[in-house]
Design a protein around this motif. Structure first.
Motif, short mmCIF file in Angstrom:
data_model
loop_
_atom_site.label_atom_id
_atom_site.label_comp_id
_atom_site.label_asym_id
_atom_site.label_seq_id
_atom_site.Cartn_x
_atom_site.Cartn_y
_atom_site.Cartn_z
N CYS A 1 -11.22 93.01 -39.59
CA CYS A 1 -11.80 94.32 -39.26
C CYS A 1 -11.31 94.80 -37.90
O CYS A 1 -10.97 95.97 -37.72
CB CYS A 1 -13.32 94.23 -39.29
N VAL A 2 -11.25 93.90 -36.94
CA VAL A 2 -10.73 94.24 -35.62
C VAL A 2 -9.25 94.60 -35.71
O VAL A 2 -8.77 95.56 -35.11
CB VAL A 2 -10.96 93.08 -34.63
N LEU A 3 -8.53 93.83 -36.51
CA LEU A 3 -7.10 94.05 -36.69
C LEU A 3 -6.82 95.42 -37.31
O LEU A 3 -5.84 96.09 -36.96
CB LEU A 3 -6.55 92.94 -37.60
N TRP A 4 -7.72 95.86 -38.19
CA TRP A 4 -7.52 97.12 -38.91
C TRP A 4 -8.24 98.29 -38.27
O TRP A 4 -8.70 99.21 -38.94
CB TRP A 4 -8.01 96.97 -40.35
N GLU A 5 -8.34 98.32 -36.98
CA GLU A 5 -9.12 99.36 -36.30
C GLU A 5 -8.58 100.76 -36.56
O GLU A 5 -9.32 101.75 -36.45
CB GLU A 5 -9.16 99.09 -34.80
N GLU A 6 -7.32 100.89 -36.93
CA GLU A 6 -6.72 102.20 -37.20
C GLU A 6 -6.65 102.53 -38.69
O GLU A 6 -6.02 103.52 -39.09
CB GLU A 6 -5.33 102.28 -36.58
N LEU A 7 -7.31 101.73 -39.52
CA LEU A 7 -7.24 101.91 -40.97
C LEU A 7 -7.87 103.24 -41.41
O LEU A 7 -8.95 103.62 -40.94
CB LEU A 7 -7.97 100.75 -41.67
N THR A 8 -7.19 103.93 -42.32
CA THR A 8 -7.70 105.17 -42.90
C THR A 8 -7.74 105.05 -44.42
O THR A 8 -7.16 104.13 -45.01
CB THR A 8 -6.80 106.36 -42.53
#
Length: 210
Positions: A55-62
């Protein structure tokens, strides 16, 4: 006899990959997710810890990233056809995965009766993962039992399809199981084994024909 067909996602319906890998590829984070995958496979991370770090890794996920990951994943051939055949027989099918529910639920459009994935916050993330919502291998058995109760069936009516350690517990409690492109954790305990790129081949091992 009515059957309930239970499908794993990562490594089973998706050939040689996983939802987390496909999502990370859209963000250019292949190396980072590979490190998390190795730690998880080595028993260094629980499913909840893996999810928290991802979740931290995907902070820019859209949502666009998720859609692209889903569309670009290396899915097995014949998934829609198998599920259509199952339902035409009056049987039921479901996907149970440890991966994020926002990815897994997209399979409802392909004709599966139900999907179950880990409960993640909505995309884009505005809050952290709640560890209580992240599924474990044991949860697959619990969900299978819930589905049986919902459809008026028992474990004796279940067929499980999976590929790895996360499926082993489910494989031990159902009478019929199919190892799909699997490792030794399930290939050694499965009723049937299939290697290939078409789900119809795995499905037809039990005498079914689409």
């Amino acid at each position: 006899m009515t059957r309930l067909h239970l499908f794993d996602l990562d490594g089973t319906l998706i050939h040689g990959s996983a939802a987390a890998i496909e999502i990370s590829r859209q963000l250019g984070l292949e190396r980072e997710i590979a490190a998390l995958e190795r730690a998880f496979a080595g028993g260094e991370l629980t499913t909840a810890q893996f999810a928290e770090r991802a979740c931290v890794l995907w902070e820019e996920l859209t949502e666009d990233h998720v859609a692209a990951a889903f569309e670009g994943a290396p899915w097995l051939e014949g998934i829609r056809e198998v599920w259509a055949d199952i339902r035409s027989r009056g049987e039921r099918c479901a996907v149970i995965s440890l991966s994020p529910g926002f990815f897994v639920s997209r399979l409802l459009e392909w004709g599966v009766d139900a999907t179950y994935g880990s409960a993640w916050p909505s995309v884009p993330f505005r809050e952290p993962v709640d560890p209580a919502g992240i599924l474990t291998p044991a949860a697959k058995v619990r969900i299978a039992d819930e589905l049986c109760a919902k459809f008026g069936l028992t474990r004796d009516h279940c067929v499980a399809y999976g590929d790895s350690l996360s499926d082993a517990e489910l494989f031990t409690v159902v009478p019929v199981s199919v190892a799909v492109n699997a490792d030794h954790h399930v290939s050694e305990i499965a009723s049937h084994a299939y290697t290939g790129r078409d789900l119809r081949g795995a499905y037809e091992l039990m005498g079914n024909h689409t």
